[in-house]
Design a protein around this motif. Structure first.
Motif, PDB file in Angstrom:
ATOM      1  N   ARG A 154     -18.782  -3.962 -48.182  1.00  0.00           N
ATOM      2  CA  ARG A 154     -17.706  -5.109 -48.459  1.00  0.00           C
ATOM      3  C   ARG A 154     -18.052  -6.562 -48.016  1.00  0.00           C
ATOM      4  NH1 ARG A 154     -12.395  -4.676 -48.141  1.00  0.00           N
ATOM      5  NH2 ARG A 154     -12.376  -3.459 -46.489  1.00  0.00           N
ATOM      6  N   LEU A 155     -19.242  -6.588 -47.805  1.00  0.00           N
ATOM      7  CA  LEU A 155     -19.612  -8.071 -47.289  1.00  0.00           C
ATOM      8  C   LEU A 155     -20.940  -8.490 -47.802  1.00  0.00           C
ATOM      9  CD1 LEU A 155     -18.828 -10.480 -45.274  1.00  0.00           C
ATOM     10  CD2 LEU A 155     -19.892  -9.421 -43.431  1.00  0.00           C
ATOM     11  N   MET A 156     -20.998  -9.645 -48.378  1.00  0.00           N
ATOM     12  CA  MET A 156     -22.195 -10.025 -48.937  1.00  0.00           C
ATOM     13  C   MET A 156     -22.679 -11.409 -48.452  1.00  0.00           C
ATOM     14  SD  MET A 156     -22.783  -8.917 -52.958  1.00  0.00           S
ATOM     15  CE  MET A 156     -24.210  -9.485 -52.708  1.00  0.00           C
ATOM     16  N   GLY A 157     -23.664 -11.711 -48.200  1.00  0.00           N
ATOM     17  CA  GLY A 157     -24.278 -12.997 -47.642  1.00  0.00           C
ATOM     18  C   GLY A 157     -25.176 -13.019 -46.337  1.00  0.00           C
ATOM     19  N   PRO A 158     -24.760 -12.335 -45.338  1.00  0.00           N
ATOM     20  CA  PRO A 158     -25.536 -12.395 -44.284  1.00  0.00           C
ATOM     21  C   PRO A 158     -27.091 -12.152 -44.394  1.00  0.00           C
ATOM     22  CG  PRO A 158     -23.674 -10.885 -43.802  1.00  0.00           C
ATOM     23  CD  PRO A 158     -23.662 -11.317 -45.165  1.00  0.00           C
TER      24      PRO A 158
ATOM     25  N   TRP B  98     -26.662  -9.773 -38.196  1.00  0.00           N
ATOM     26  CA  TRP B  98     -25.814  -9.260 -37.336  1.00  0.00           C
ATOM     27  C   TRP B  98     -24.742 -10.194 -37.040  1.00  0.00           C
ATOM     28  CZ3 TRP B  98     -24.069  -4.631 -37.886  1.00  0.00           C
ATOM     29  CH2 TRP B  98     -25.054  -3.634 -38.084  1.00  0.00           C
ATOM     30  N   LEU B  99     -25.327 -11.496 -36.708  1.00  0.00           N
ATOM     31  CA  LEU B  99     -24.290 -12.614 -36.035  1.00  0.00           C
ATOM     32  C   LEU B  99     -23.506 -12.958 -37.078  1.00  0.00           C
ATOM     33  CD1 LEU B  99     -26.937 -14.577 -33.725  1.00  0.00           C
ATOM     34  CD2 LEU B  99     -24.785 -13.316 -33.004  1.00  0.00           C
ATOM     35  N   LEU B 100     -24.277 -13.167 -38.262  1.00  0.00           N
ATOM     36  CA  LEU B 100     -23.273 -13.514 -39.406  1.00  0.00           C
ATOM     37  C   LEU B 100     -22.215 -12.712 -39.883  1.00  0.00           C
ATOM     38  CD1 LEU B 100     -26.213 -15.428 -41.533  1.00  0.00           C
ATOM     39  CD2 LEU B 100     -24.336 -16.497 -40.376  1.00  0.00           C
ATOM     40  N   ALA B 101     -22.445 -11.375 -39.693  1.00  0.00           N
ATOM     41  CA  ALA B 101     -21.508 -10.564 -40.335  1.00  0.00           C
ATOM     42  C   ALA B 101     -20.584 -10.445 -39.062  1.00  0.00           C
ATOM     43  CB  ALA B 101     -22.424  -8.909 -40.343  1.00  0.00           C
ATOM     44  N   PHE B 102     -21.058 -10.576 -37.905  1.00  0.00           N
ATOM     45  CA  PHE B 102     -20.039 -10.719 -36.613  1.00  0.00           C
ATOM     46  C   PHE B 102     -18.818 -11.517 -37.179  1.00  0.00           C
ATOM     47  CE2 PHE B 102     -18.611 -11.850 -32.455  1.00  0.00           C
ATOM     48  CZ  PHE B 102     -18.049 -10.345 -32.190  1.00  0.00           C
ATOM     49  N   LEU B 103     -19.155 -12.789 -37.824  1.00  0.00           N
ATOM     50  CA  LEU B 103     -18.184 -13.796 -37.990  1.00  0.00           C
ATOM     51  C   LEU B 103     -17.247 -13.359 -39.025  1.00  0.00           C
ATOM     52  CD1 LEU B 103     -20.674 -16.971 -38.136  1.00  0.00           C
ATOM     53  CD2 LEU B 103     -19.213 -16.257 -36.501  1.00  0.00           C
ATOM     54  N   ARG B 104     -17.426 -12.406 -40.057  1.00  0.00           N
ATOM     55  CA  ARG B 104     -16.497 -12.300 -40.895  1.00  0.00           C
ATOM     56  C   ARG B 104     -16.087 -10.529 -40.757  1.00  0.00           C
ATOM     57  NH1 ARG B 104     -15.976 -14.073 -45.985  1.00  0.00           N
ATOM     58  NH2 ARG B 104     -14.220 -12.655 -45.970  1.00  0.00           N
ATOM     59  N   ALA B 105     -16.779  -9.875 -40.218  1.00  0.00           N
ATOM     60  CA  ALA B 105     -16.306  -8.301 -40.076  1.00  0.00           C
ATOM     61  C   ALA B 105     -15.212  -8.106 -39.045  1.00  0.00           C
ATOM     62  CB  ALA B 105     -17.393  -7.428 -40.079  1.00  0.00           C
ATOM     63  N   ASP B 106     -14.172  -7.439 -39.460  1.00  0.00           N
ATOM     64  CA  ASP B 106     -13.105  -7.168 -38.304  1.00  0.00           C
ATOM     65  C   ASP B 106     -13.817  -6.307 -37.046  1.00  0.00           C
ATOM     66  OD1 ASP B 106     -11.669  -8.156 -39.980  1.00  0.00           O
ATOM     67  OD2 ASP B 106     -11.180  -6.428 -41.037  1.00  0.00           O
ATOM     68  N   ARG B 107     -14.859  -5.404 -37.587  1.00  0.00           N
ATOM     69  CA  ARG B 107     -15.350  -4.349 -36.728  1.00  0.00           C
ATOM     70  C   ARG B 107     -16.548  -4.008 -37.153  1.00  0.00           C
ATOM     71  NH1 ARG B 107     -11.896   0.947 -36.221  1.00  0.00           N
ATOM     72  NH2 ARG B 107     -12.576   1.071 -38.510  1.00  0.00           N
TER      73      ARG B 107
END
Lengths: 175, 265
Positions: free
Chosen positions: A72-76, A119-128
């Motif tokens: 449920r995350l797109m873009g990284p 992973w860094l970009l995902a870390f900005l958006r993902a809760d966990r």
């Protein structure tokens, strides 16, 4: 560049990446080749600069769609593939990566960098985040680097890239 | 310029597109290409199931032993479950009897049958109290259940049931279609009697004897026994003496049911 063939190739690669590539997982779960990473390096090295940029973002989009870093995350992966794909295409105009060994090293480095940025970009958006850093940053790029240069041959044949088809196999040098 | 547009699109996806929308997009991809993806997953499963792993013989032995233990445990649990199902079925039938909706049946095992007395394995912990009625609990239909006695003594995990045949048992009853209350006195030797029944009442052999409803203990009349015979009292000819026997074979009972009012804590 033949964009229809490109679309088919990216689609097939993403489907294989989602499903079948798990068949050749080694050592531990998650250690599998990244076909889309190999495609990214292939187009960055063999297409023109403008085509490589478009291809990089398109492959990144396909990677986000089929193998997202976090569900449920797109873009990284689109951003990381686009950034490093464009960078490699730019470097390719001054550095020629023709030897298989260099191609393998390039795939490994690109895998490491794109995975790290994703992973860094995902870390900005993902809760966990459940991160298998060793697999994402080392083993998967290494596995991709080992088999990637050999996949350049069928990719070149399918894309009708000049100088990269099976008829030109003799031009590849091992060292 | 192309690069800038690409980054813009990518960052828009990353920071501006809601995660639900991104999830829907990914789900759409999975739905559209479900057939090749399912094919791939099927092949992964086949491959996973056909992988052969070398196992240490000692480890294999331990796994086999653990498996055997689990199987034994599972069989025991199945047997216990079966018994519990049977018990629930019986209780369901019991609760279905009109008039017993406000009573909570407590099944109990007879652990010590004695002369005109039973010891059961349920006590205060389950809400058993002195004075509560005890019914037979056989595999036959509920219509065949009858009052066999009253709880006379109770401990935490056990209780004593004074049977209707016990000499100290005095249970208010009615006979047949008459609503006049009389008292069934135990006589020992497996029977009881009702004394002082006026001669005006016609009591016949095989007439049913019912335990009279008691507030908080029994809401409806429940059969206790049947009349064996009726005769004039030799000492007082104007009244009858009714001999009664229990409706069920108390000596053969392995289980009973204590009727506890629902309101009892």
């Amino acid at each position: 560049m033949r964009w229809f063939r490109f679309a088919v190739l990216v689609l097939v690669a993403s489907l294989l990446q989602t499903g079948l590539v798990r068949v050749i997982e080694i050592l531990r779960p998650g250690v599998k080749p990244d076909l889309l990473l190999i495609l990214l390096v292939f187009f960055a090295l063999h297409a023109s600069s403008r085509e490589a940029i478009v291809a990089s973002f398109a492959i990144g989009f396909a990677a986000d769609l089929s193998n997202p870093v976090v569900s449920r995350l797109m873009g990284p992966r689109m951003v990381s593939f686009g950034l490093f794909g464009a960078l490699l295409a730019d470097l390719n105009s001054t550095l020629s990566v023709r030897r298989l060994l260099y191609q393998a090293v390039t795939i490994f480095l690109m895998g490491f960098l794109t995975a790290g940025l994703s992973w860094l970009l995902a870390f900005l958006r993902a809760d966990r985040l459940s991160v298998n850093l060793a697999a994402a940053l080392f083993w998967q790029p290494l596995y991709s680097a080992v088999i990637g240069p050999f996949l350049f041959l069928p990719f070149g044949w399918w894309m009708r890239m000049p100088g990269r088809g099976p008829g030109r196999l003799r031009r590849f040098r091992w060292r | 310029m192309l690069f800038a547009w690409g980054m813009l699109v990518g960052l828009t996806f990353l920071f501006l597109v809601p995660r639900e929308a991104a999830g829907r997009l990914q789900m759409t991809y999975a739905r559209v290409f479900h057939w090749p993806l399912a094919l791939g997953n099927g092949m992964v499963r086949v491959q996973a199931t056909t992988q052969v792993r070398n196992v240490n013989p000692r480890e294999h032995e331990a796994v086999l032993q653990a498996n055997q233990q689990l199987r034994t445990q599972s069989l025991n649990l199945q047997a216990q479950l079966q018994e519990a199902y049977g018990r629930i079925e019986k209780l369901t039938k019991l609760r279905a009897q009109p008039g017993l909706e406000q009573m909570q049946p407590i099944p109990a095992r007879v652990i010590m049958p004695m002369q005109d007395e039973l010891t059961i394995n349920q006590g205060q912990d389950r809400g058993v109290a002195v004075g509560q009625y005890v019914l037979s609990f056989t595999d036959t239909l509920l219509d065949h259940q009858c009052v066999i006695g009253v709880v006379s003594d109770v401990s935490a995990r056990g209780a004593r049931v004074r049977l209707i045949t016990d000499a100290s048992s005095h249970i208010p009853v009615t006979v047949g279609s008459f609503t006049v209350p009389w008292v069934l006195d135990g006589r020992g030797e497996g029977g009881g009697r009702i004394a002082n029944v006026p001669d005006t009442y016609t009591i016949r052999a095989r007439d049913a004897v019912y335990a009279q409803p008691r507030q908080g203990f029994l809401d409806v009349p429940v059969v206790v026994g049947e009349v064996v015979r009726s005769r004039r009292d030799p000492d007082r000819p104007i009244v009858q003496e009714i001999t009664v026997r229990p409706m069920c074979d108390i000596a053969a009972l392995g289980e009973v049911v204590v009727l506890r009012p629902v309101s009892t804590p």
